[in-house]
Every structure is written in structure tokens, then in C-alpha cells.
Design a protein around this motif. Structure first.
Motif, PDB file in Angstrom:
ATOM      1  N   TRP A 365       0.805  -1.096  -0.001  1.00 31.65           N
ATOM      2  CA  TRP A 365      -0.126   0.097  -0.055  1.00 31.65           C
ATOM      3  C   TRP A 365       0.821   1.366   0.171  1.00 31.65           C
ATOM      4  CZ3 TRP A 365      -5.316   0.005  -0.556  1.00 31.65           C
ATOM      5  CH2 TRP A 365      -5.757  -0.995  -0.364  1.00 31.65           C
ATOM      6  N   ARG A 425      -9.957   0.455   1.496  1.00 28.26           N
ATOM      7  CA  ARG A 425      -8.562  -0.282   1.819  1.00 28.26           C
ATOM      8  C   ARG A 425      -9.068  -1.691   2.733  1.00 28.26           C
ATOM      9  NH1 ARG A 425      -2.825   1.707   4.344  1.00 28.26           N
ATOM     10  NH2 ARG A 425      -1.860  -0.471   4.617  1.00 28.26           N
ATOM     11  N   GLU A 426      -9.787  -1.695   3.528  1.00 28.29           N
ATOM     12  CA  GLU A 426      -9.934  -3.019   4.495  1.00 28.29           C
ATOM     13  C   GLU A 426     -10.906  -3.884   3.350  1.00 28.29           C
ATOM     14  OE1 GLU A 426     -12.030  -4.218   8.446  1.00 28.29           O
ATOM     15  OE2 GLU A 426     -11.652  -1.925   8.227  1.00 28.29           O
ATOM     16  N   GLU A 427     -11.815  -3.391   2.705  1.00 32.11           N
ATOM     17  CA  GLU A 427     -12.458  -4.486   1.943  1.00 32.11           C
ATOM     18  C   GLU A 427     -11.801  -5.165   0.907  1.00 32.11           C
ATOM     19  OE1 GLU A 427     -16.858  -4.810  -0.427  1.00 32.11           O
ATOM     20  OE2 GLU A 427     -16.151  -2.768   0.412  1.00 32.11           O
ATOM     21  N   GLN A 429      -8.398  -5.354   0.617  1.00 27.83           N
ATOM     22  CA  GLN A 429      -7.477  -6.368   1.426  1.00 27.83           C
ATOM     23  C   GLN A 429      -8.000  -7.572   1.609  1.00 27.83           C
ATOM     24  OE1 GLN A 429      -3.782  -5.688   1.552  1.00 27.83           O
ATOM     25  NE2 GLN A 429      -4.286  -7.951   1.903  1.00 27.83           N
ATOM     26  N   GLY A 430      -9.135  -7.449   2.326  1.00 27.21           N
ATOM     27  CA  GLY A 430     -10.141  -8.765   2.656  1.00 27.21           C
ATOM     28  C   GLY A 430     -10.195  -9.680   1.778  1.00 27.21           C
TER      29      GLY A 430
END
Length: 646
Positions: A365, A425-427, A429-430
Motif C-alpha cells: 500500500w 482499503r480494508e474491503e 485487502q480482505g
């Protein structure tokens, strides 16, 4: 009586067969336009050569070859994507086409394009038309022409140098795009694709007819009837960034800014190229030379002048000697520069100082500088696929369907997703985590910095494996590094199935170059940042001999390296004579004894003694051949036993 000798009639210069094929092609139309309509599985030899200019190679699946039966013909399509840019719409189209018409994978190349493999001839036009209609192109991705123009994949918005590099990669690609209408006539039945207009300065440069550069009364005013003698490769980068392997290019441009971060001009390198042929010493891998500097207003005229120099003076008789690197090699930099200046119409200015170049891969990232993020995702060997728990193809499809992120392929055949809202970002990366995609910190550096070409079964030039075996080779190298006491060590490793060098092995610290089935030429000594070429260390190493070949080198490296010295720099510093001498006298039992003393475990060993005079002869032969004594002993015993059995 005196007779006058007959006047000699000048003969046309000898040219290669491909030159005649280009001459008869009617500006890249024939015989492709005729043969694409025929109900056959493959093209003629002439058709194969012209098809390359349209971005396709005819191949066959060599795993399926059966004597007496027709080859399993299929086609590879390659995108022309300056700077590696792939819009979301194009990526989803490529993903779908690879499932419907290809082999269910995509291949990210080391020149920042995508390849689809496994297309049948009857589907070729359908697939190519869909690529064009979805914001893509394959024109000039292959063939004797300017190939895909490379640029760093980082999408920084607060670093003007990177923005200029991306911008000028696009502009130079437009500047050197062929004029011929053949591409749209054949694949879209004459319908002109809707594309963005080139920059006005590019349009003006394309319309110029400078004497000696432009060819009058020709559909291709820059390329002419015969196009280039061979492929022509360009990169644009920023000071210090060698993500593009700039020394491997025919021409590399480095953007130069003034104190106000405005574009002032470009440093120019020329004459790089890595393709070569085994046992043909006249074929060479070569690093580009510094040529000079030009102001930004002159860059289009200079690029046309360099191209015209290679167009008019490149070797059209011997395709092995046809790349621009041979002009630099044969002429020297001064004559090359003077010839270019003759086309350019002015002097090239002195080269501007530059910082040291570093290699970057941009995985993980990063802040773009405008509040958004970009993410570099590793694609091992560039193969986008679903296999077992590793489901990168599905993961990228889900991300693009939901977020429609612009994508840039990297020169190390990875991918950068850009314009990411931090809230997503979190979604994102998930999705990657759930589909088995490793973070950059979880990837063994040996794997992270490695590259391989596709080789078998699709490449017709491959003499042995590359992509399909590199992972197992890296596993063996890692195990060997652990064994000799270098568990955290890494080195840039690259492998190709033939000497053409598509994965750029001649700029690797450890290069494997296919030489014959299951055998490789070993190249050593490049700098980790790819600023220095490696050199051939060993011919025809059997893959089974990997450990016995590399163990002495790694032991010598561990014992004699300077602090923080890389493996490539070590090999370059001590020299190959020292490497070969150490390998020839290396006794692996010393290491095994040390391992036993450390671990308290013993391995089963078979001890065989030899007479002193035999040992001395063996040692001398090992030194002479640059091979470990153990390798010679095993080869001699195996040959003796095989003789008894036969």
C-alpha cells in the motif's frame, strides 16, 4: 587489342526473407486479411510474420504434439498498454475473453502488457475486436516496430516527475504508432475505434516531413515500406527509478525537472538489448549508453531521428545483428550520436548528472499524494490464474467489478491498483486475503524479485522450461542458502527457456538461460538494481546439478563477502577465475561436518578413497573446467556403470 571490361551492374543489397514479406504486405494487410477468412487452423509463414505487427503470435501447445498429426495450433494476443495502463473496462474484457476463448489465464508481461494464450484461429478476430472496443489495442505489441513504451507504474500525484514519465510514455507511443489503416480494416472491418486524440504537439510532430526522417509518398512516412530492421523498445523513467530496467532498452528517457518541478527536458540512453543466440559469439547482451540531453520541445524530433537512424542503418540482412545495440557496438557512441544529429538537425546537449538508480517494485500500500492510495499486488511469474487456494483471477475480477480501479502492470510482471478510496482499503485487502494472495511482507524475497518467461509449452523458441519450474528452483535455492548459513539472503533470480532474454536474465544476479532440454547457461555478477550486466559463468548446467553447482559459490560468498555486499556484487568483485577455482577445490564434506557439529545430527555418507595421483589429476581437471570435483567424479562413475550395463 585492348578490350574494355563490361560495366558491372550494381546488385541490390542482400536482405533477410522477412524484409521481402514486409514489402509484399501492402502496409501490413496481406496475407493476414485474406487468410483470416480461410477455414484453416493456422496461417502461412508470411502470415505469421505480418500477424506479429497486429499483436499476435501463432503458437502450438507443444505438450500436445503427436507425430503424424497436425499441431495443436493456437494464438497469443498481447496488449499495447503504454506505461502499463489497463482501464477497468479493458481488464474485465480481457478476463472474460480469456475464459471464453483462451486458456483461462492472463499473463502479465515484463513489458507491462497482458497476454491471452490459447486462442483458436476461428476466434482470433472476435477476441481482437472485443479488445479494441473495450479501450484496448494490440497494434505494435509485437513485430519489427516500436513496442510497448514502458514507464514506472507508481501513480504518485504529488511527484511531478512520475506524472511526466507516464504522460510522455503515452505521447511517444502515439508519436510512433503506425499510420496504416490495416489494423482496423482487418479486425473491425474498417470501423475506426473511438480513441482519445493524441496531444496536439504529437499530432504536429507526426505531420512534419523533415528531410531524411519522413519518407515521401508512403503510407508509413516514418516506418516506410519495410518498417524497422527488428523490434524497437523504449522506456521513460524518473531520476533514480530503475523499475523499467532502463539499461535493457533501445532508448531510455529520464525526465529532468527544473527547480520549480517543471519539465525541462530528458536525458537519453540508447543501445541496450538482451537477446542473443547460443554459440553465436557475435550476438551479445548489451547495456545502454548515455547519449546526452535534449530540451522537452525537441524530444519528438529526437525520437524520430533515433528511429530513422536505426531504420536506415540497422542490419536488414542478418536479423541476429539487426537490433540498434549493434549500431552502438559497431560504431561507438560518438558516431551514433553524430549520425542521429544529422537527422535531428542540431547538436545533442551534454548529459545531465543523475542520482544512483535503484530498483523498485511498488508492492504493498502507498499514498498517491492526493488523498487516495495505490496497491501493488504480486503476481508470481506474471500468471493471473485460479489454482488451489490461490485465486488471484477471481480476486481481481471481484475488485474490478465492484470498484472499477485503474490498473497499471509493472515491469516485474506484477499489478498496481490505483485511485483507491482509503475507505475501501480494508474491503479490498480482505478480498485478497480470502483468495490466498500474500502481502508483500509474506513473500520470500527470492520469489518477490524473480522473473521467468512463459517458455514451454507455448513459446516456439523455448528449448526448455522456465515459468513452470522456477518456483521449485527457487525452493531449492532457498534450501541451499539455509544449508550454507545464509537463511535470510536474497538475490535477483531470473530464468528463460531460451537465450532471447524475455525475462531479462542478463541483468540478474543469478540468471538461468535455457540452453538444451533441462540444461541452462548460468549468468552471474549483475548489480541488484540492474545497472550492470551479468556474464556467463557455466554452460549447459543440468538442472539436477543445481545444488552441486551453486553450493560452492554460496559458501565462498559467505566466507569472503564484504559487509552488506550482494551476491551479484561479490561475483563481480572476485571474478570468475576465483569462483571457478574455489568451486573446483571445494570439499562438501567440510560443510557437512560443520553442520553435524552444529546440529548434532549425522547424515548417511558413502566414503570412497582414490589414489593420490588420481586425486591430483582430478583436481587439475576440475580447475581447468571450472567444475566441482564431486561433479566430475559422479559423471565418470555414472558413465562407467552405464558402459557396463550396456
Amino acid at each position: 587489342m585492348v578490350t574494355t571490361p563490361p560495366r558491372s551492374i550494381p546488385t541490390a543489397p542482400k536482405v533477410s526473407k522477412v524484409e521481402g514479406i514486409k514489402e509484399r504486405s501492402n502496409a501490413l494487410r496481406e496475407p493476414v486479411a485474406t487468410e483470416i477468412l480461410q477455414d484453416t487452423t493456422h496461417f502461412s509463414e508470411d502470415g505469421i510474420q505480418i500477424l506479429k505487427f497486429h499483436g499476435s503470435y501463432q503458437q502450438d501447445n507443444r505438450d500436445n504434439r503427436i507425430k503424424g498429426q497436425e499441431k495443436d495450433y493456437q494464438f497469443m494476443l498481447r496488449t499495447r498498454s503504454p506505461g502499463g495502463f489497463i482501464p477497468a473496462q479493458l481488464y474485465l474484457a480481457l478476463d472474460r475473453l480469456s475464459e471464453e476463448y483462451g486458456n483461462h489465464t492472463l499473463r502479465a508481461t515484463t513489458r507491462q502488457g497482458f497476454q491471452i494464450h490459447g486462442i483458436l484461429k476461428r476466434n482470433l478476430k472476435t477476441v481482437l475486436a472485443e479488445i479494441i472496443r473495450n479501450m484496448g489495442s494490440t497494434l505494435g505489441a509485437c513485430g519489427d516496430i516500436n513496442r510497448n513504451v514502458m514507464a514506472p507504474p507508481a501513480t504518485y500525484k504529488n511527484q511531478p516527475a512520475y506524472m511526466y514519465a507516464r504522460e510522455y510514455a503515452d505521447r511517444i507511443a502515439d508519436l510512433l504508432t503506425p499510420h496504416t489503416g490495416a489494423y482496423y480494416e482487418i479486425w473491425l472491418d474498417g470501423e475506426k475505434a473511438i480513441t482519445a486524440e493524441p496531444h496536439p504537439d504529437v499530432i504536429a510532430a507526426r505531420q512534419q516531413t523533415r528531410e531524411g526522417v519522413a519518407i515521401p509518398n508512403n503510407e508509413e512516412p516514418l516506418y516506410g515500406t519495410y518498417f524497422m530492421p527488428r523490434k524497437f523498445k523504449i522506456a521513460v523513467t524518473v531520476p533514480g527509478d530503475n523499475s523499467v530496467d532502463l539499461f535493457s532498452q533501445d532508448v531510455s528517457l529520464v525526465v529532468i525537472l527544473n527547480d520549480r518541478d517543471e519539465l525541462e527536458g530528458f536525458n537519453v540512453y540508447a543501445g541496450g538489448g538482451l537477446g542473443r543466440t547460443h554459440n553465436k559469439e557475435e550476438t551479445i547482451a548489451r547495456a545502454a549508453d548515455a547519449i546526452g540531453y535534449v530540451d522537452k520541445d525537441d524530444i519528438y524530433a529526437l525520437m524520430q531521428a533515433i528511429l530513422a537512424t536505426q531504420r536506415d542503418h540497422g542490419d536488414r540482412a542478418n536479423r541476429r545483428h539487426a537490433r540498434m545495440k549493434y549500431l552502438l557496438h559497431d560504431w561507438g557512441v560518438d558516431k551514433f550520436r553524430e549520425t542521429v544529429e544529422g537527422y535531428f538537425g542540431k547538436k545533442i546537449q551534454p548529459f545531465r548528472p543523475l542520482p544512483e538508480f535503484k530498483y523498485e517494485d511498488y508492492l504493498g500500500w502507498h499514498e498517491q499524494g492526493d488523498g487516495k492510495l495505490f496497491l501493488g499486488v504480486s503476481i508470481e511469474n506474471g500468471r493471473v490464474k485460479d489454482e488451489g487456494s490461490f485465486r488471484l483471477k477471481t480476486a481481481l475480477r471481484l475488485i474490478e467489478e465492484k470498484f472499477a480501479l485503474p490498473m497499471r502492470l509493472t515491469p516485474n510482471h506484477n499489478v498496481v491498483l490505483s485511485e483507491i478510496d482509503p475507505a475501501h482499503r480494508e474491503e479490498i485487502q480482505g478480498i485478497l486475503d480470502r483468495h490466498g494472495i500474500k502481502k508483500e511482507t509474506e513473500i520470500d524475497p527470492l520469489v518477490r524479485y524473480s522473473m521467468a518467461c512463459p517458455a514451454l509449452p507455448t513459446c516456439g523458441l523455448a528449448v526448455t522450461e522456465s515459468e513452470r519450474i522456477l518456483h521449485s528452483v527457487l525452493d531449492r535455492i532457498r534450501a541451499l542458502l539455509v544449508k550454507v548459513g545464509l537463511p535470510q539472503e536474497s538475490l535477483v533470480t531470473r530464468m528463460t527457456g531460451c537465450p532471447n532474454g524475455c525475462a531479462r536474465p542478463y541483468l540478474a544476479e543469478l540468471g538461468f538461460v535455457g540452453q538444451s532440454p533441462d540444461r541452462y547457461q548460468i549468468w552471474l555478477g549483475a548489480e541488484p538494481n540492474q545497472t550492470r550486466l551479468s556474464a556467463p559463468y557455466l554452460d549447459n548446467m543440468a538442472l539436477d546439478d543445481l545444488e552441486v553447482t551453486l553450493e560452492p559459490l554460496f559458501v565462498y560468498f559467505k566466507q569472503s563477502r564484504n559487509p552488506e555486499e550482494s551476491f551479484g556484487d561479490f561475483c563481480h568483485r572476485v571474478g570468475f577465475d576465483a569462483l571457478r577455482q574455489f568451486a573446483a577445490s571445494y570439499d562438501p564434506t567440510v560443510l557437512e561436518t560443520a553442520i553435524e557439529a552444529t546440529t548434532g545430527s549425522a547424515r548417511q555418507r558413502h566414503r570412497i578413497s582414490v589414489r593420490p595421483e588420481i586425486y591430483q589429476r582430478l583436481k587439475g581437471m576440475a580447475t581447468e573446467q571450472g567444475k566441482p570435483m564431486t561433479e566430475l567424479v559422479n559423471a565418470a562413475i555414472e558413465a562407467y556403470l552405464n558402459g557396463l550395463l550396456s
